[in-house]
Design an enzyme around this catalytic site. Structure first.
Site: not given
Length: 234
Positions: A102-104, A106
């Site tokens: 997951l993106d930072q 998200t």
């Protein structure tokens, strides 16, 4: 398997370090210190204590974590804290890895394990394991944008349109989107291709396994049933 090897398999350090824990009286079985590193038994589901913290032997571990924003899914983060910092050291040392990243910025459901084939089954495109996201949008979601997400949008660098398995309006500026493919930044890119912009993203479900009420930043073990549910299609 003797006690020293068992502790090593559970992430309590090198075999030398595990032996030192035992000989220092820091490992307890059945409420009593066990000082013999050679002690053997069938460890399956055995509970033990290290420095008064309770653990249970697990040949492999399967975890659910509610990822907060501001964490990178990397052992060597570049700009933010590592999501692995949210786990106890023994789990980190035994080598758990996330099933996808997951993106930072998200939040939401992150599954981790040291079971390589299980992780592969969750991430491989041919398995078509669906992931459901809740997206907060910059602009109101109109019917044309929703239809584009349902029927397919063409992303930069892709040769065929990608369609959501399911896309539903939750409110004027929020969207529930289920995808199977797992392309880089896929939800954000799909929403952008449809003519809107994601300003907040949360993963709520993988396969049949939902995040539920797990608090932000917390983790827990999966049950045997949940391990199976993660790879099933709702």
């Amino acid at each position: 398997m003797n006690l020293e090897r068992m502790l090593h398999s559970q992430g309590f350090g090198s075999r030398k370090q595990c032996r030192a824990l035992i000989e220092a009286g820091r490992v307890m079985l059945d409420g009593e210190p066990c000082l013999d590193w050679r002690y053997e038994q069938d460890w399956q589901d055995t509970c033990f204590h290290v420095d008064e913290a309770e653990w249970r032997y697990r040949a492999q571990v399967y975890l659910m974590l509610h990822k907060p924003a501001g964490y990178e899914c990397s052992q060597q983060p570049q700009h933010h804290a590592s999501v692995f910092a949210l786990l106890p050291e023994p789990l980190r040392l035994r080598g758990v890895q996330p099933a996808g990243r997951l993106d930072q910025d998200t939040t939401g459901l992150l599954l981790l394990s040291d079971d390589g084939p299980w992780l592969h089954a969750l991430m491989h495109p041919r398995r078509h394991v669906p992931k459901r996201y809740l997206a907060q949008l910059k602009h109101p979601l109109d019917d044309e944008q929703l239809h584009s997400l349902q029927s397919g949008v063409l992303l930069h660098g892709e040769s065929v349109p990608l369609a959501a398995q399911d896309a539903q309006r939750v409110s004027e500026r929020s969207l529930s989107l289920t995808i199977e493919q797992g392309k880089y930044h896929q939800v954000k890119r799909m929403v952008a291709a449809a003519g809107n912009r994601v300003e907040g993203l949360h993963r709520a479900q993988i396969g049949c396994l939902a995040l539920g009420e797990l608090p932000l930043g917390a983790w827990r073990y999966l049950s045997a049933e949940e391990v199976l549910m993660a790879t099933l299609t709702p």
